[in-house]
Motif scaffolding. Sequence first.
Motif, mmCIF file in Angstrom:
data_model
loop_
_atom_site.group_PDB
_atom_site.id
_atom_site.type_symbol
_atom_site.label_atom_id
_atom_site.label_comp_id
_atom_site.label_asym_id
_atom_site.label_seq_id
_atom_site.Cartn_x
_atom_site.Cartn_y
_atom_site.Cartn_z
ATOM 1 N N LYS A 286 1.140 -63.580 -33.920
ATOM 2 C CA LYS A 286 -0.035 -62.758 -33.707
ATOM 3 C C LYS A 286 -0.699 -63.142 -32.398
ATOM 4 O O LYS A 286 -0.994 -64.319 -32.151
ATOM 5 C CB LYS A 286 -1.033 -62.958 -34.865
ATOM 6 C CG LYS A 286 -2.263 -62.084 -34.789
ATOM 7 C CD LYS A 286 -1.926 -60.619 -35.017
ATOM 8 C CE LYS A 286 -3.182 -59.758 -35.034
ATOM 9 N NZ LYS A 286 -2.856 -58.317 -35.191
ATOM 10 N N PHE A 287 -0.895 -62.151 -31.506
ATOM 11 C CA PHE A 287 -1.620 -62.392 -30.260
ATOM 12 C C PHE A 287 -3.116 -62.449 -30.564
ATOM 13 O O PHE A 287 -3.654 -61.550 -31.249
ATOM 14 C CB PHE A 287 -1.353 -61.286 -29.243
ATOM 15 C CG PHE A 287 0.012 -61.365 -28.620
ATOM 16 C CD1 PHE A 287 0.285 -62.308 -27.645
ATOM 17 C CD2 PHE A 287 1.024 -60.496 -29.016
ATOM 18 C CE1 PHE A 287 1.545 -62.386 -27.063
ATOM 19 C CE2 PHE A 287 2.277 -60.569 -28.440
ATOM 20 C CZ PHE A 287 2.550 -61.512 -27.468
ATOM 21 N N ILE A 326 8.954 -57.970 -21.834
ATOM 22 C CA ILE A 326 8.172 -56.832 -21.350
ATOM 23 C C ILE A 326 8.870 -55.560 -21.812
ATOM 24 O O ILE A 326 10.048 -55.334 -21.505
ATOM 25 C CB ILE A 326 8.043 -56.857 -19.817
ATOM 26 C CG1 ILE A 326 7.348 -58.153 -19.367
ATOM 27 C CG2 ILE A 326 7.277 -55.648 -19.319
ATOM 28 C CD1 ILE A 326 7.280 -58.312 -17.856
ATOM 29 N N ILE A 327 8.158 -54.743 -22.550
ATOM 30 C CA ILE A 327 8.779 -53.553 -23.119
ATOM 31 C C ILE A 327 8.312 -52.270 -22.440
ATOM 32 O O ILE A 327 8.976 -51.226 -22.580
ATOM 33 C CB ILE A 327 8.502 -53.459 -24.643
ATOM 34 C CG1 ILE A 327 6.992 -53.427 -24.921
ATOM 35 C CG2 ILE A 327 9.155 -54.631 -25.368
ATOM 36 C CD1 ILE A 327 6.654 -53.252 -26.390
ATOM 37 N N LEU A 364 1.251 -53.950 -18.043
ATOM 38 C CA LEU A 364 2.461 -54.418 -18.722
ATOM 39 C C LEU A 364 2.205 -54.450 -20.220
ATOM 40 O O LEU A 364 1.095 -54.764 -20.668
ATOM 41 C CB LEU A 364 2.848 -55.828 -18.247
ATOM 42 C CG LEU A 364 3.230 -55.993 -16.777
ATOM 43 C CD1 LEU A 364 3.468 -57.463 -16.477
ATOM 44 C CD2 LEU A 364 4.467 -55.169 -16.436
ATOM 45 N N LYS A 365 3.226 -54.131 -20.989
ATOM 46 C CA LYS A 365 3.167 -54.231 -22.443
ATOM 47 C C LYS A 365 4.171 -55.277 -22.885
ATOM 48 O O LYS A 365 5.365 -55.155 -22.609
ATOM 49 C CB LYS A 365 3.470 -52.883 -23.094
ATOM 50 C CG LYS A 365 3.036 -52.801 -24.551
ATOM 51 C CD LYS A 365 3.159 -51.380 -25.075
ATOM 52 C CE LYS A 365 2.597 -51.283 -26.491
ATOM 53 N NZ LYS A 365 2.682 -49.888 -27.011
ATOM 54 N N VAL A 366 3.669 -56.312 -23.563
ATOM 55 C CA VAL A 366 4.494 -57.476 -23.917
ATOM 56 C C VAL A 366 4.657 -57.517 -25.426
ATOM 57 O O VAL A 366 3.709 -57.253 -26.183
ATOM 58 C CB VAL A 366 3.856 -58.783 -23.406
ATOM 59 C CG1 VAL A 366 4.680 -59.991 -23.820
ATOM 60 C CG2 VAL A 366 3.722 -58.736 -21.899
ATOM 61 N N ASP A 367 5.876 -57.858 -25.864
ATOM 62 C CA ASP A 367 6.213 -57.963 -27.279
ATOM 63 C C ASP A 367 6.552 -59.420 -27.598
ATOM 64 O O ASP A 367 7.287 -60.070 -26.841
ATOM 65 C CB ASP A 367 7.404 -57.056 -27.601
ATOM 66 C CG ASP A 367 7.954 -57.302 -29.004
ATOM 67 O OD1 ASP A 367 8.919 -58.066 -29.117
ATOM 68 O OD2 ASP A 367 7.398 -56.750 -29.969
ATOM 69 N N ALA A 387 0.983 -56.906 -27.143
ATOM 70 C CA ALA A 387 -0.254 -57.081 -26.381
ATOM 71 C C ALA A 387 -0.105 -56.373 -25.046
ATOM 72 O O ALA A 387 1.010 -56.204 -24.525
ATOM 73 C CB ALA A 387 -0.576 -58.554 -26.178
ATOM 74 N N THR A 388 -1.212 -55.967 -24.448
ATOM 75 C CA THR A 388 -1.228 -55.274 -23.160
ATOM 76 C C THR A 388 -1.821 -56.192 -22.100
ATOM 77 O O THR A 388 -2.837 -56.866 -22.330
ATOM 78 C CB THR A 388 -2.054 -53.982 -23.250
ATOM 79 O OG1 THR A 388 -1.495 -53.137 -24.268
ATOM 80 C CG2 THR A 388 -2.048 -53.242 -21.932
ATOM 81 N N ILE A 389 -1.145 -56.233 -20.935
ATOM 82 C CA ILE A 389 -1.608 -57.040 -19.803
ATOM 83 C C ILE A 389 -1.989 -56.093 -18.684
ATOM 84 O O ILE A 389 -1.192 -55.250 -18.253
ATOM 85 C CB ILE A 389 -0.522 -58.022 -19.328
ATOM 86 C CG1 ILE A 389 -0.070 -58.931 -20.481
ATOM 87 C CG2 ILE A 389 -1.014 -58.853 -18.159
ATOM 88 C CD1 ILE A 389 1.085 -59.834 -20.112
#
Length: 818
Positions: A286-287, A326-327, A364-367, A387-389
């Motif tokens: 969990k982020f 990164i997705i 960026l969208k990170v999984d 999570a979104t960066i």
Amino acid sequence: MAMLKRQGLGLVRAFLVLVGVLALCSVALGTRKGNDSLDQRGHRHRHPGHLSLHRHRQRGGKEGQVLHRSKRGWVWNQFFVIEEYTGPDPVLVGRLHSDVDSGDGNIKYILSGEGAGTIFVIDDKTGNIHATKTLDREEQAQYTLTAQAVDRDTNKPLEPPSEFIVKVQDINDNPPEFLHGPYYARVPEMSNVGTSVMQVTATDADDPTYGNSARLVYSILQGQPYFSVEPQTGIIRTALPNMDREARQEYDVVIQAKDMGGHMGGLSGTTEVKITLTDVNDNPPKFPQSVYPMSVSEDKVPGEEVGRLKAKDPDLGDNGLVNYRIIDGDGIGMFELSTDSETREAVIKLKKPVDFETKRSYTLKVDGSNPHVDPQFLAWGPYKDEATIKISVEDADEPPVFVAPSYTFEVEENAPEGTLVGRVHAKDTDVANNPVRYMIPRYTDVEQFFSVNAEDGMITTTRPLDRETQAWHNISVSATEIGGHHQDTKVRVNIKVKDVNDNPPEFGNDREIHMCESVPLGKVIETVSATDKDEMSHRQHFTFSLAPEVANNHNFSLKDNRDSTASIYVLRKGFSRVTQDVYFLPIEINDNGFPALSSTNTLTIRVCSCDSKNSVLSCNVEPYVLPAGLSTGALIAILACIVILLAIVVLFVALRRQKKEPLIVFEEEDIRENIITYDDEGGGEEDTEAFDIATLQNPDGANGFLPRKDIKPELQYPIRPGSGRPAANSVDVDDFIKTRIAEADSDPTAPPYDSIQIYGYEGRGSLAGSLSSLESVTTESDLDYDYLQSWGPRFKKLADLYGTKDCSIHDGDDGEDS
């Protein structure tokens, strides 16, 4: 324990009463039934506390005749005694009695075996056996004893000995014990109810075959409601579902084991069990945040870190591992993601340079997901999170940027100073767009062939360039913005010097050739070629011709081969070294360039003597006066002999001059003295004990001959008779010295300089006393040294030094007195 002791005491008393009653009954039955009570084995069962012996009689066929047969009359069984008896009186175990005992005291009972006399004692008259010590069944469960009846007076056995056993009856005096406690157990979290954790086992030292003293029952005293224990087996099981390790990891459980089947009055023992819940992958990552803001400056280079983020997973080990990727996002091509192996964080790094003026933000969208998922908990939800960066690009004061990554220019050699080479251009990409100033770093153009205009970047020459000296010039030009942080950037400038035909051609090989005297007419003696420092075009070639001043010579001619070579021909024959040994042939070479350049080069032709195969023997010039048969080797030998003779003459002259030099020099500047210093302050010259004067003597001179130490004599001369050293008692010092001088003058090995001799003996009664002059100048002695004038010219120097000076001193004193 006191209750147990009271119960045991009551049992003992009841047993003693029972033993007494049974003994009385046995006596009554024995009296009444007599021999008719024997069974077929001759034994009668009695109460286990009483042993008795019977006499048997049988009547024969004849009346009045009595037959006697003696046989064992012991009727026995096991005796019992309760353990741990602590009463004031000894415990009655039982009674021995023989049928032959009439009660008159003539029979004596004897007890032997284990514990006889120490633990068990017997009344030799009555046969009563008592236990004198407290017994413990856990130490020894039974004792084997031997009983015998003997005549008291004669000690003659009346009956054969017989064995019997005394068993120690158990009481509950040992509590259960857990021999391997405390215990440690592990069970996975989220286990189902009833999952076995471990089994604990207690032991009881009491007799398991007698009563319930060793019958154990297990129960849990601490650890409920999480765990339970099976009463009969001691197996610990989970009692609650979904026990979470992340909520509580360790549990302290207390287990009790109780004997007597768990009833009241039983003894008990306890042990501790520490139970640890092991981890399973029951928690997804969990982020902590859904959006992570980051920033990067545009002056960062690829590979630099932009920021970090981490998904939390409370599981341990591999269950808590999280993989990141990164997705999605518009910054996939500009940024990259890696995982820190130590902190398990996702690290965002710059993949390509960013430009604030081009794009100012990226998304960026990170999984983050678990690589190891337990299928048992798949239904609990997906084991990943997103999570979104948001990355913002920050403006930086960047250095100017050249329009081209590098520049290449050309300039002709010999171009005059100030010739334009080319122009470089850089601009400030920042919003301020500051002006740019140019310069050439001196370390890239050490000799300062070029200069650059600081305003517009124009590169010009500072002097003519020579391609043959340096064909390429590699310099750098730096551009610095005016204002801001004065950042600069550099660019590589490659300048090629273009060739101009400014170098005439010249011979490409040796300019001297050898030609035999017997060379035939028309023979090619050499093929010459040319070189040019300038660049030659593909169709360009050299042309050769004889110089105008030798164009009509009758010795040699030249033919241009039209391939940049030329052949030299002989126009006549009969060349002779005696007549002329060297010929000089000037040749003109033209390069046919633009502009065309030519040069005149002289070819040296040397005439040589050759053999029949035209192999060169010698090219040296030979004098005409020498006979034909005199060779070069003979000339060298003659010259060597002349040199040796000259060396001999010079050496002889030097030796003759050396012999004429005087052996003793009396010049003023050649006077020398030897000073001998030693730390002994004795009583003067007459004190022979303070210092051994013999050490100053040369032991090699004892025989009258002193060998030379400075040179090796070539000849050894024998000592002449009468020229030896004077006797010690001689007082004629003048004769002694003259003799030494004569020997030195006649000795060819003597050195051409003074050699001071040291004499340890000065003769008896010498008027001069010591010859030493170390303190003669400063002494106030009134000795008269005028007698030195009569010693001859050899002592003139001493007379001048002492006699005259002394007189002058006295004269001065007289003057003062007057």
